[in-house]
Design a protein around this motif. Structure first.
Motif, PDB file in Angstrom:
ATOM      1  N   UNK A 135       0.875  -0.971   0.563  1.00 50.89           N
ATOM      2  CA  UNK A 135       0.120  -0.542  -0.242  1.00 50.89           C
ATOM      3  C   UNK A 135       0.989   1.093   0.081  1.00 50.89           C
ATOM      4  N   UNK A 136       1.847   0.992   1.113  1.00 48.71           N
ATOM      5  CA  UNK A 136       2.774   2.317   1.045  1.00 48.71           C
ATOM      6  C   UNK A 136       3.691   2.391  -0.280  1.00 48.71           C
ATOM      7  N   UNK A 137       4.037   1.507  -1.673  1.00 47.11           N
ATOM      8  CA  UNK A 137       5.187   2.114  -2.111  1.00 47.11           C
ATOM      9  C   UNK A 137       4.470   3.320  -3.540  1.00 47.11           C
ATOM     10  N   UNK A 138       3.013   2.891  -3.336  1.00 44.82           N
ATOM     11  CA  UNK A 138       1.888   3.613  -4.900  1.00 44.82           C
ATOM     12  C   UNK A 138       2.032   5.485  -3.589  1.00 44.82           C
ATOM     13  N   UNK A 139       1.776   5.072  -2.767  1.00 43.00           N
ATOM     14  CA  UNK A 139       2.266   6.540  -2.000  1.00 43.00           C
ATOM     15  C   UNK A 139       3.032   7.376  -2.390  1.00 43.00           C
ATOM     16  N   UNK A 140       4.026   6.877  -2.055  1.00 40.39           N
ATOM     17  CA  UNK A 140       5.299   6.597  -1.658  1.00 40.39           C
ATOM     18  C   UNK A 140       5.245   7.957  -2.952  1.00 40.39           C
ATOM     19  N   UNK A 367       0.514  19.631  -4.987  1.00 38.14           N
ATOM     20  CA  UNK A 367       1.911  18.529  -5.409  1.00 38.14           C
ATOM     21  C   UNK A 367       1.391  17.655  -4.595  1.00 38.14           C
ATOM     22  N   UNK A 368       1.698  17.445  -3.072  1.00 42.23           N
ATOM     23  CA  UNK A 368       1.822  16.270  -2.689  1.00 42.23           C
ATOM     24  C   UNK A 368       0.313  15.785  -2.160  1.00 42.23           C
ATOM     25  N   UNK A 369      -1.010  16.911  -1.368  1.00 42.77           N
ATOM     26  CA  UNK A 369      -1.854  16.435  -1.454  1.00 42.77           C
ATOM     27  C   UNK A 369      -2.296  16.204  -2.691  1.00 42.77           C
ATOM     28  N   UNK A 370      -2.761  16.458  -3.465  1.00 43.21           N
ATOM     29  CA  UNK A 370      -3.357  15.408  -5.232  1.00 43.21           C
ATOM     30  C   UNK A 370      -2.454  14.383  -5.372  1.00 43.21           C
ATOM     31  N   UNK A 371      -1.103  14.545  -5.708  1.00 40.64           N
ATOM     32  CA  UNK A 371      -1.008  12.675  -5.532  1.00 40.64           C
ATOM     33  C   UNK A 371      -0.841  11.747  -4.401  1.00 40.64           C
ATOM     34  N   UNK A 372      -0.619  11.854  -3.527  1.00 40.50           N
ATOM     35  CA  UNK A 372      -0.676  11.053  -2.620  1.00 40.50           C
ATOM     36  C   UNK A 372      -2.454  10.720  -2.727  1.00 40.50           C
ATOM     37  N   UNK A 373      -3.037  11.473  -2.501  1.00 41.00           N
ATOM     38  CA  UNK A 373      -4.778  10.773  -2.615  1.00 41.00           C
ATOM     39  C   UNK A 373      -4.729  10.006  -3.795  1.00 41.00           C
ATOM     40  N   UNK A 374      -4.370  10.705  -5.060  1.00 37.67           N
ATOM     41  CA  UNK A 374      -4.946   9.968  -6.170  1.00 37.67           C
ATOM     42  C   UNK A 374      -4.155   8.827  -6.049  1.00 37.67           C
ATOM     43  N   UNK A 375      -3.229   8.603  -5.576  1.00 37.31           N
ATOM     44  CA  UNK A 375      -2.671   7.034  -5.335  1.00 37.31           C
ATOM     45  C   UNK A 375      -3.126   6.043  -3.975  1.00 37.31           C
ATOM     46  N   UNK A 377      -6.452   6.920  -3.225  1.00 36.35           N
ATOM     47  CA  UNK A 377      -7.441   6.105  -3.345  1.00 36.35           C
ATOM     48  C   UNK A 377      -7.603   4.404  -4.646  1.00 36.35           C
ATOM     49  N   UNK A 378      -6.901   4.868  -5.402  1.00 33.45           N
ATOM     50  CA  UNK A 378      -6.687   3.767  -6.349  1.00 33.45           C
ATOM     51  C   UNK A 378      -6.070   2.357  -5.516  1.00 33.45           C
ATOM     52  N   UNK A 379      -5.474   3.171  -4.558  1.00 33.73           N
ATOM     53  CA  UNK A 379      -5.226   1.530  -3.455  1.00 33.73           C
ATOM     54  C   UNK A 379      -5.482   1.136  -2.936  1.00 33.73           C
ATOM     55  N   UNK A 381      -8.250   3.317  -0.480  1.00 34.78           N
ATOM     56  CA  UNK A 381      -8.672   3.756   0.146  1.00 34.78           C
ATOM     57  C   UNK A 381     -10.304   4.485  -0.291  1.00 34.78           C
ATOM     58  N   UNK A 382     -11.159   4.828   0.461  1.00 30.85           N
ATOM     59  CA  UNK A 382     -11.972   5.896   0.614  1.00 30.85           C
ATOM     60  C   UNK A 382     -11.247   7.272   0.692  1.00 30.85           C
ATOM     61  N   UNK A 383     -11.830   8.284  -0.463  1.00 34.59           N
ATOM     62  CA  UNK A 383     -12.115   9.668  -0.797  1.00 34.59           C
ATOM     63  C   UNK A 383     -11.525  10.099   1.002  1.00 34.59           C
ATOM     64  N   UNK A 384     -12.617   9.640   2.054  1.00 30.59           N
ATOM     65  CA  UNK A 384     -11.823  11.204   2.703  1.00 30.59           C
ATOM     66  C   UNK A 384     -10.782  10.684   3.399  1.00 30.59           C
ATOM     67  N   UNK A 385     -10.353   8.339   3.105  1.00 35.35           N
ATOM     68  CA  UNK A 385      -8.922   8.353   4.536  1.00 35.35           C
ATOM     69  C   UNK A 385      -7.880   9.046   2.874  1.00 35.35           C
ATOM     70  N   UNK A 386      -7.777   8.801   1.546  1.00 35.74           N
ATOM     71  CA  UNK A 386      -7.499   9.303   1.203  1.00 35.74           C
ATOM     72  C   UNK A 386      -6.460  10.758   0.466  1.00 35.74           C
ATOM     73  N   UNK A 387      -7.817  11.387   1.274  1.00 38.71           N
ATOM     74  CA  UNK A 387      -6.894  12.928   1.041  1.00 38.71           C
ATOM     75  C   UNK A 387      -6.546  13.528   2.518  1.00 38.71           C
ATOM     76  N   UNK A 388      -7.073  12.630   3.885  1.00 39.91           N
ATOM     77  CA  UNK A 388      -6.478  12.186   5.195  1.00 39.91           C
ATOM     78  C   UNK A 388      -5.134  12.008   4.337  1.00 39.91           C
ATOM     79  N   UNK A 389      -4.500  11.132   3.837  1.00 42.12           N
ATOM     80  CA  UNK A 389      -2.785  10.706   3.811  1.00 42.12           C
ATOM     81  C   UNK A 389      -2.570  11.555   3.293  1.00 42.12           C
ATOM     82  N   UNK A 390      -2.914  12.507   2.263  1.00 42.03           N
ATOM     83  CA  UNK A 390      -2.175  13.336   1.515  1.00 42.03           C
ATOM     84  C   UNK A 390      -2.289  15.002   2.092  1.00 42.03           C
ATOM     85  N   UNK A 391      -2.985  15.286   3.047  1.00 41.59           N
ATOM     86  CA  UNK A 391      -2.586  16.354   3.464  1.00 41.59           C
ATOM     87  C   UNK A 391      -1.693  15.671   4.590  1.00 41.59           C
ATOM     88  N   UNK A 392      -1.260  14.222   5.342  1.00 39.90           N
ATOM     89  CA  UNK A 392      -0.663  14.315   6.048  1.00 39.90           C
ATOM     90  C   UNK A 392       1.104  13.948   5.555  1.00 39.90           C
TER      91      UNK A 392
END
Length: 921
Positions: A135-140, A367-375, A377-379, A381-392
């Protein structure tokens, strides 16, 4: 770029060759203490450190309330001390931060930066990436590639507008891309811990992605520095290959050698030895020196040396604990203050500059928020969880500031562009906590246990319905057996000294197998009486890095923590089901965490320990010189709270903090709570032996019953404890009488007079007796009505008659009947109930001591619907025993009844119970 090695050389020249005998008069001879002297820079350096540390600490106090990381305070402090604010004061810059002194300040700051990067390396655990790689490689990758592209694109107009043409565009573009793509892993760990996200699916993925992002980011920074330092492409290749060779040398042979040394010296089992620490520090600075002379920044070598330290046995955490205080208090504030001194927000003085500043902030976040959120969501996660990952993952913090400082010192960034990027780093870091709080509230979080199971599924289905507990609390006569006895407990542990007392108490919560109910009785029972105990380990989340490291490995601590290990073993020996859990939180939030954990596990009673007496008063044992009949000293575990016996300030502060924690648990818990004040002194009497069939010590319980929800809970608890064959009890129902001639207990004219006077003040004091000072948390109930008081008095009479004088229609099972047979029931009318109960307790204490038994006092806290108030009589007892300080703290913590035992010096252990306010649930 070779600041570390060049600074060490210059310092040696200044101290060894240029040092001369200076005048010893100093300030008394009229010298200016802030005057800078290259032969003796210590005076001004001390002034600078004092100003920096005080400024950053004051700012951190305010920002901590907003749950912001300390690095923001350090950078803002530097900006305030720099040309933006204080630097505009005439003479401030020349006297406090003169140009000639900054190389010395920079040298110390860079030494601290190497130590900090070493700690960052210690904090990174590659195993985290392996466990969550899918899960983490795609986001990273998405969190680095997309922001790097945005940064590279923005670098084109920035370069042509603000950068000197002598700087190569490729170098500037590379630094801009790295600054955009990097994530501040140390700050990210603290934010995850403070927001309690480490045990959520989002937190695990962000932590894993942050580790990978950090490693790749430092590698890109090393590559960028190598390219800047190289005069040609071939030289850059040689620098890169040499750096790779040094990295491989550290990661394989040196790492294996360090692991062998840690085992050889016993550092894995017992913490780092002095020799191991010496080798590690030499390796740290040796690696920093090597990468510096190669042409890569010294911090990369320090980072590598932290990566190779063994993680077995918590060695990395122990090393961090030995180094972190000086780094976080002195070195890091110096470094980030230097960043602030180089930041001049006054340079952002036109529309074009502010336009680019807004663009830098917007593109960095998108860039950070959008890239990590989309990644994410693709993995899956829900949109709420994905956007939280992007913010962090958008958190920049100190890591980007280090990159920016490297670029500034290399001449790649101008001071104006540097100030623009510093503002962006501060803004994005500041936004992280509120954005995550908004996007991912607690009720939306998906938590995982150490085995990957959902936390919400842990609670067993056989938890008793609250209505049955309420029915029992009211003493419904239709309830023929004691099935509402409590079977699920949360035991709070935060110190090793708490373990013996809590084990001794927990052993009596479940009757031995020899007294279990017969088969025909068991068929009638609504549920099992097998006790389930959740041992809750509390760890305070401090400002230290080691606390964050412990929180990131909470799943490992579940099995390695010694306190939890002791309690698990105790459960196995006694046939109890013991589950374990860990809460890592700031001290102010620990009480709330206890209440939440109890609710999550469906606990019916929370057992909270008080500081044991031998923790506050170390007792020297001289059994070889003292005769056997020498009595043990009377030790009050509350003494340190009131300044008795000349306590140290540390002990006083510790006891006061623990008192506030206990009151917070009472205030925030939605279930019943019991405070256990263990006054047993090791060596005084043998403690209860473990094992259900043991024949060790016995307990005799004394319960003064006045009435009210807390006293009814205490009565039920005593009956349950007496199911154990080594526990007996004396229960006395006290009734206050105004007539001295009706007293059947004591004859104290002064006490009777004061008691009668107090009786007349009952109605005027009732409403205020349950409202405590709001300086610290405490339980506050609504005003009692006549109806609720009458209901409570009826419930008191029902439960007393049910247990003390059961009718022929009552049908108790064998366990309940056996428990009631070990209880002596009494009723006493007296105008001075506190004096009476103290005297009866003293008599019981003498008789139990003769039988080699221990007396335990169980009482209600009586903060709600109390039948009697005891303010005047308690004040008399305090005056008699010269203990006036008890009124303010002990009374608020344990109530009037328990305070009377404490103030009179009773050596019996005390259990104070507070019933859940079920009427408002």
């Amino acid at each position: 770029m070779r600041e570390f090695s060049d600074g060490m050389t210059n310092l040696a020249k200044a101290t060894l060759w240029r040092r001369a005998a200076t005048e010893q008069g100093g300030l008394l001879s009229g010298q200016d203490p802030s005057a800078f002297n290259t032969a003796d820079p210590l005076r001004l350096w001390i002034i600078q450190v004092g100003v920096i540390v005080l400024t950053t600490q004051l700012l951190a106090l305010g920002l901590r309330k907003m749950r912001q990381p300390k690095v923001i305070a350090e950078v803002i402090g530097g900006i305030i001390l720099g040309p933006t604010a204080f630097g505009r004061i005439p003479g401030f810059q020349q006297h406090i931060f003169p140009k000639d002194s900054q190389p010395y300040l920079s040298l110390v700051a860079n030494i601290g930066l190497c130590l900090f990067l070493f700690l960052v390396g210690l904090e990174i655990d590659a195993a985290v990436i392996k466990r969550n790689a899918r899960l983490s490689v795609t986001v990273a990758l998405a969190g680095m590639a997309i922001p790097f592209g945005f940064g590279a694109a923005l670098s084109v107009p920035l370069y042509h507008t603000f950068i000197d043409p002598s700087v190569k565009f490729a170098h500037f573009m590379l630094f801009t891309g790295v600054a955009y793509s990097i994530t501040a892993f140390p700050v990210l760990c603290r934010i995850l811990t403070e927001l309690k996200l480490l045990d959520t699916t989002v937190g695990i993925v962000v932590l894993s992605a942050g580790v990978g992002n950090d490693i790749v980011g430092w590698t890109l920074l090393a590559l960028s520095v190598a390219l800047v330092n190289a005069g040609s492409g071939l030289m850059a290749l040689w620098i890169l290959l040499t750096c790779v060779g040094w990295t491989l040398f550290l990661l394989f042979p040196v790492k294996m050698g360090l692991r062998w040394l840690s085992r050889r010296t016993g550092s894995v089992e017992n913490g780092p030895t002095m020799f191991f620490m010496t080798v590690t520090i030499l390796l740290l600075f040796g690696s920093a020196f090597m990468t510096d002379v190669i042409g890569v920044h010294a911090i990369f070598g320090a980072f590598l040396s932290g990566l190779i330290v063994p993680r077995e046995g918590g060695l990395a955490i122990a090393l961090t604990e030995k180094l972190e205080d000086m780094v976080s208090i002195i070195f890091l504030p110096l470094y980030f203050t230097l960043s602030g001194l180089s930041t001049d927000l006054g340079l952002l003085n036109n529309g074009i500059t502010w336009g680019y500043t807004v663009a830098i902030c917007a593109l960095a976040y998108s860039g950070k928020f959008g890239g990590c959120t989309v990644a994410a969501r693709y993995a899956g996660f829900t949109w709420r969880e994905a956007s939280t990952i992007g913010s962090l993952m958008s958190c920049k913090g100190l890591v980007e500031l280090i990159v920016l400082n490297v670029g500034l010192s290399a001449g790649i960034l101008s001071q104006r562009v540097f100030s623009m990027f510093v503002l962006e780093a501060l803004l994005l870091t500041f936004m992280t906590t509120p954005a995550v709080t908004l996007l991912y509230p607690p009720e939306r979080r998906v938590r995982v246990s150490a085995t990957g199971a959902n936390f919400n599924s842990v609670i067993d289905a056989d938890i008793e319905d609250k209505s049955s507990v309420t029915e029992s609390r009211l003493g419904d006569p239709d309830v023929k057996d004691l099935s509402p006895w409590k079977t699920r407990f949360t035991v709070v542990l935060d110190k090793i000294e708490h373990v013996p007392g809590m084990i001794a108490l927990a052993q009596f919560l479940q009757p031995p197998p020899s007294t279990l109910v017969a088969k025909e009785d068991s068929k009638r029972r609504s549920g099992s009486r097998d006790v389930v105990i959740d041992a809750l380990r509390l760890i305070e989340l401090s400002d230290r890095t080691s606390a964050v490291m412990k929180s990131s490995v909470w799943d490992t601590l579940m099995y390695t923590d010694p306190l939890l290990g002791i309690f698990r073993t105790f459960g196995e020996l006694n046939g109890m089901t013991v589950s374990t859990s860990i809460t890592i939180d700031s001290y102010d939030d620990l009480a709330s965490s206890v209440a939440q954990a109890a609710g999550r596990h469906g606990s019916q009673l929370v057992l909270v320990p008080w500081l044991p007496p031998y923790h506050s008063h170390p007792v020297e044992h001289h059994h070889h010189t003292s005769p056997p009949q020498t009595p043990m000293p009377t030790i009050n575990p509350f003494d340190k709270l009131f300044g008795n016996d000349g306590p140290t300030h540390t002990s006083h502060s510790e006891s006061a903090l623990h008192s506030h924690f206990v009151r917070g648990v009472f205030s925030k818990s939605t279930t019943d709570v019991a405070l256990f004040v263990d006054q047993h002194i090791p060596g005084d009497m043998p403690r209860v032996t473990t094992g259900a069939s043991g024949t060790g010590g016995r307990f005799h319980i004394f319960l003064p019953f006045f009435g009210g929800p807390d006293d009814r809970l205490a009565l039920e608890f005593v009956v349950q404890l007496c199911a154990h064959p080594r526990v007996s009890a004396t229960v006395v129902r006290f009734e206050r009488t105004d007539d001295l001639s009706q007293s059947r207990s004591i004859d104290k004219p002064e006490a009777a007079y004061l008691s009668i006077k107090e009786k007349g003040d009952v109605h005027t004091r009732e409403n205020t007796s349950t409202v405590a000072s709001r300086a610290f948390p405490d339980t506050v109930y609504g005003n009692a009505t006549t109806q609720t008081r009458m209901q409570s008095e009826t419930a008191d009479n029902i439960i007393w008659l049910r247990y003390a004088s059961p009718s022929s229609t009552e049908s108790f099972d064998s366990v309940a009947s056996s428990a009631l047979s070990r209880i002596e029931w009494k009723e006493t009318s007296t105008p001075a109930p506190l004096h009476s109960l103290v005297e009866q307790a003293a008599a019981l204490e003498d008789s139990t001591s003769e039988r080699r038994s221990r007396l335990m006092i169980v009482t209600g806290r009586s903060r709600r619907l109390a039948v009697e108030t005891h303010h005047v009589e308690l004040k008399e007892l305090m005056d008699q025993h010269h203990d006036g300080g008890v009124m303010q703290e002990v009374k608020k913590t344990v109530g009037d009844i328990a305070s009377s035992f404490i103030v009179t010096g009773s050596k019996a252990s005390i259990i104070v119970l507070q019933a859940a306010n079920v009427s408002t649930d």
